[in-house]
Design a protein around this motif. Structure first.
Motif, PDB file in Angstrom:
ATOM      1  N   GLY B 217       0.839  -1.195   0.000  1.00 15.88           N
ATOM      2  CA  GLY B 217       0.000   0.000   0.000  1.00 15.88           C
ATOM      3  C   GLY B 217       0.875   1.245   0.000  1.00 15.88           C
ATOM      4  N   PRO B 218       0.819   2.045   1.076  1.00 18.91           N
ATOM      5  CA  PRO B 218       1.687   3.217   1.143  1.00 18.91           C
ATOM      6  C   PRO B 218       3.162   2.790   1.088  1.00 18.91           C
ATOM      7  N   ASP B 219       4.019   3.678   0.590  1.00 23.85           N
ATOM      8  CA  ASP B 219       5.441   3.333   0.470  1.00 23.85           C
ATOM      9  C   ASP B 219       6.112   3.202   1.829  1.00 23.85           C
ATOM     10  N   GLN B 220       5.479   3.757   2.849  1.00 22.35           N
ATOM     11  CA  GLN B 220       5.969   3.565   4.216  1.00 22.35           C
ATOM     12  C   GLN B 220       4.743   3.559   5.120  1.00 22.35           C
ATOM     13  N   ILE B 222       2.136   4.969   7.468  1.00 21.37           N
ATOM     14  CA  ILE B 222       1.699   6.363   7.579  1.00 21.37           C
ATOM     15  C   ILE B 222       0.750   6.521   8.751  1.00 21.37           C
ATOM     16  N   VAL B 231      -7.167   6.236   2.380  1.00 21.87           N
ATOM     17  CA  VAL B 231      -6.279   5.514   1.448  1.00 21.87           C
ATOM     18  C   VAL B 231      -6.413   4.021   1.745  1.00 21.87           C
ATOM     19  N   PRO B 232      -6.118   3.175   0.759  1.00 15.05           N
ATOM     20  CA  PRO B 232      -6.226   1.726   1.010  1.00 15.05           C
ATOM     21  C   PRO B 232      -5.155   1.243   1.981  1.00 15.05           C
ATOM     22  N   ASN B 233      -5.555   0.296   2.812  1.00 14.78           N
ATOM     23  CA  ASN B 233      -4.706  -0.256   3.875  1.00 14.78           C
ATOM     24  C   ASN B 233      -4.405  -1.712   3.496  1.00 14.78           C
ATOM     25  N   ALA B 235      -3.152  -4.184   5.116  1.00 19.29           N
ATOM     26  CA  ALA B 235      -3.556  -5.181   6.123  1.00 19.29           C
ATOM     27  C   ALA B 235      -5.054  -5.444   6.016  1.00 19.29           C
ATOM     28  N   GLU B 237      -6.785  -5.090   3.305  1.00 13.08           N
ATOM     29  CA  GLU B 237      -7.018  -5.811   2.047  1.00 13.08           C
ATOM     30  C   GLU B 237      -6.597  -7.273   2.169  1.00 13.08           C
ATOM     31  N   VAL B 327      -1.344   3.319   9.298  1.00 13.70           N
ATOM     32  CA  VAL B 327      -1.777   2.516   8.160  1.00 13.70           C
ATOM     33  C   VAL B 327      -0.500   1.848   7.659  1.00 13.70           C
ATOM     34  N   PRO B 328      -0.421   0.497   7.747  1.00 13.56           N
ATOM     35  CA  PRO B 328       0.853  -0.155   7.398  1.00 13.56           C
ATOM     36  C   PRO B 328       1.147  -0.081   5.902  1.00 13.56           C
ATOM     37  N   ALA B 362      -7.612  -0.080  -6.356  1.00  7.86           N
ATOM     38  CA  ALA B 362      -6.518   0.744  -6.873  1.00  7.86           C
ATOM     39  C   ALA B 362      -5.691   1.249  -5.694  1.00  7.86           C
ATOM     40  N   GLY B 363      -4.390   1.293  -5.882  1.00  8.05           N
ATOM     41  CA  GLY B 363      -3.529   1.762  -4.806  1.00  8.05           C
ATOM     42  C   GLY B 363      -2.922   0.633  -4.002  1.00  8.05           C
TER      43      GLY B 363
END
Lengths: 467, 467
Positions: B217-220, B222, B231-233, B235, B237, B327-328, B362-363
């Protein structure tokens, strides 16, 4: 006694004239590395508190004292209004700072402030020493421009020394000192605004409650060939819980979760929509590659004004390289719930407990541990004290002031709850200031506008600020 | 040439008469600690293979040789029938054993066999040296009782040396030697039966394919306050994928997963239901506190005859003590799928890939890695060779022989696939024998009945065993 355009000119002249000396004072304070997280800096945090007491005394506060806690000391100051009917305002900020070292990527020494290109670079410049200290310049401008010997409001300051360490003793401190902190309005000066070009006032923060759910299935990991498909799997059940948190519209699906939620008004939604929000740029700050959330709400509405459920961690079974065909014995889920005004953290906890218990099959034992709850806070757009802040900021910036909220959670809500007073936010920091990052800075122009805003605010609140 | 009641008496007399010497031989073999998982025992595994070659030669096998692999050696032996039309049977077993040490809880030295109370106690007594060696007593009884110079079938043995280490070189070995291993029927002697009182024949094993799904998901990690809910998480998903594996009836919900599944026949379901199954006792062996699985099937049907999807591991985000409101950035899912006859591992893998790709928002970026696939095997109840095993076992035990299946997966399916021959199971071990556990034992009475069964089987297969 009402302010006039002449007042504004006088305030601006005072702030301009005294700005250089104020920056000298602020730089002196910033040289004290008051890092609350590092025990090696405990003396520095204390020196920072002592420096502030001396500065507040020199500013004219009749009361300025150190308040001890089991950790780092806070500073309290008080300046009674001459008017017995004046409302009382409490300003909240903090004098401790995040750790910083040149090696982290600072271009200059983080504790040797440098002024260049209209900015002051130092750890704590924006978070939060600059935003605490503009109040001393502001109150002096207020007195000078309105020819008073005392502020138009009973002015109190509470400047915490452990905010960057999670405020471990703050709730107890304000409980114990609630009598002396009593006020009609809280002004939190530890936030920011939308951008250099878009002055904004924050009207609320989300609350928070978070928990860990431990699930127990087989007494030990068992063979998925011999037993799989015929006994409950705690990792599957943890996943089913986490997945069931949200429905297909990504609304939280826990019965009762939305009970009491204060919905966004049409006016707030219009105002949020007017903000120059660049979703692609925001996604970059989120390090994320897609927007996703509750159907029917914009990204800003989702992070500012909607309650959420988030999976912070999930674990169960084999996590090493390759495969291992087991049914795991245990699994764990860490969840956090952001709360908005109208939600009750304890009721949300009870709803989560009931929901979990009802969803797990026979053969899965569970425990839930909640780490606590931080309450949300929200001031309605038409609240008179909020209108005072908006007017004061508008006079300082010469621009329309817009509204934001804060998605995170913080000690502001404790002040709201303990002191039973509305919490307003007056912050002039901008996203580029680099809180908690190397090369933190504050824009000098905005710092002066913060002082101006404070100078206008006390008169406006005295006249208009009562709910 | 058909067997008669006299044959049975002669077999029984031969087995009884030669039992003591046979147990001496078996004890000698069990004294060799052929632990394939421990490099320190590599020489012992080789000695075990050499011992077996010598024993097979002494039994009368004209061919008995060591087959080298990149790991531990296997043993191959062959005894052609005198009859040019005779079918060819390949017996599979293994001569390596699980690790064992007195300190693990053994009451006697695991590599110093002790006979007491009708049992032989030693590591490998049941798994699998005892069940390999009864074939040498069996074939001698077969020859003696039917007055033959060679077996009624072309008899081949393949005795692996790495089964307890996951058979890493077995598929390659049988591919390379497929010509010499060619056969009409495979008899696997590395399993067990329902209980001392209930002789059974296993008719199939489940297959397996397992994978890891990595979600990004996120690049780090957050902040869940600043960004959570918008934003999509990964964990969340991962959990949604794991939860969506099964529908409300706990059926696997991946489209196409059940394509081709060979359903249980009414007769098989009746026969399973006749087994003296004690669910409470079974749950104790599963270390589990509830039964749960696909609606409409019994526990035995679920573990033996139904394909399943299992979460072997799930991980994402914060796993330390307390809470962390993030958010991991990533999450990981390890899944295994047990397959039954009619399912194609590669098609199941493709179905899983399509299903995962279609479900992620998406994401969220993802990768899937499958570790491989073991095919299921199943012999229909009316298969002539299976009927031969049932008759042989019935003669040995003097009891009705019932049917089981095996929920796990193993190299038997490789034999089925490479040699294109039906795989049958002849095992006399019982659940109390303690495979892989301290104090492994074999029941002497059942060991002799295994030899008797083998003695009857070759004649029956020669007459009736062709499909």
């Amino acid at each position: 006694m009402s302010d006039t355009p002449d007042t504004d000119n006088a305030v601006r002249a005072f702030v301009d004239g005294h700005g250089p000396a104020f920056l000298d004072d602020l730089s002196e304070w910033l040289r004290i590395p008051s890092v609350s997280a590092d025990p090696a800096h405990a003396d520095d945090v204390r020196r920072s508190a002592q420096w502030l007491v001396a500065h507040l005394t020199a500013t004219g506060f009749p009361v300025a004292e150190i308040w001890e806690t089991p950790g780092a000391p806070a500073v309290f100051a008080q300046w009674p209004s001459g008017d017995p009917d004046a409302p009382t305002v409490l300003v909240y900020g903090h004098h401790d700072v995040q750790p910083a070292a040149r090696a982290d990527g600072w271009r200059t020494d983080p504790f040797d402030p440098v002024i260049a290109d209209g900015r002051l670079h130092a750890r704590g410049a924006a978070d939060d020493k600059g935003q605490v200290l503009f109040h001393t310049l502001g109150v002096r401008a207020h007195l000078a421009a309105t020819d008073r010997g005392a502020p138009a409001v009973n002015l109190k300051l509470l400047i915490e020394g452990e905010e960057e360490s999670g405020s471990p003793h703050f709730p107890e401190l304000i409980q114990d000192r609630a009598d002396r902190l009593a006020c009609d309005t809280v002004i939190v000066s530890d936030t920011g605004m939308w951008s250099e070009d878009t002055p904004t006032v924050c009207t609320g923060m989300r609350g928070l409650t978070d928990c860990q759910i431990d699930l127990h299935g087989p007494d030990q990991d068992i063979h998925s060939g011999s037993f799989g498909g015929a006994v409950p799997n705690p990792a599957t059940e943890a996943a089913r819980l986490a997945a069931a948190l949200h429905d297909a519209d990504r609304r939280v699906a826990i019965p009762g979760f939305y009970d009491g939620v204060v919905e966004l008004t049409d006016r707030e939604r219009e105002l949020f929509a007017e903000l120059p929000f660049d979703e692609a740029a925001w996604l970059r700050t989120a390090h994320s590659h897609g927007a996703l959330g509750e159907a029917g709400y914009s990204t800003l509405e989702r992070i500012w004004a909607r309650p959420t459920a988030e999976v912070n961690g999930i674990a169960g079974g084999y996590q090493g390289p390759g495969g291992k065909t087991i049914v795991p014995s245990t699994a764990q889920l860490k969840l956090s719930f952001r709360l908005v005004a109208g939600q009750d953290g304890e009721k949300v906890q009870a709803a989560v407990r009931d929901w979990v218990a009802a969803r797990l099959p026979a053969g899965i034992r569970h425990e839930i541990t909640f780490w606590g709850a931080t309450r949300p806070c929200l001031t309605p757009l038409d609240h008179p004290a909020l209108q005072s802040v908006v007017r004061a900021m508008g006079r300082a910036f010469g621009q329309k002031v817009r509204f934001t909220r804060e998605g995170g959670s913080g000690p502001a809500a404790d002040l709201q709850d303990v002191l039973r007073a509305p919490v307003l936010f007056l912050g002039i920091s901008v996203p580029s200031d680099g809180w908690h990052a190397p090369n933190e800075k504050v824009e000098l122009d905005l710092l002066m506008k913060g002082a101006e805003t404070a100078a206008y605010l006390w008169g406006d609140l005295a006249e208009n600020g009562r709910a």
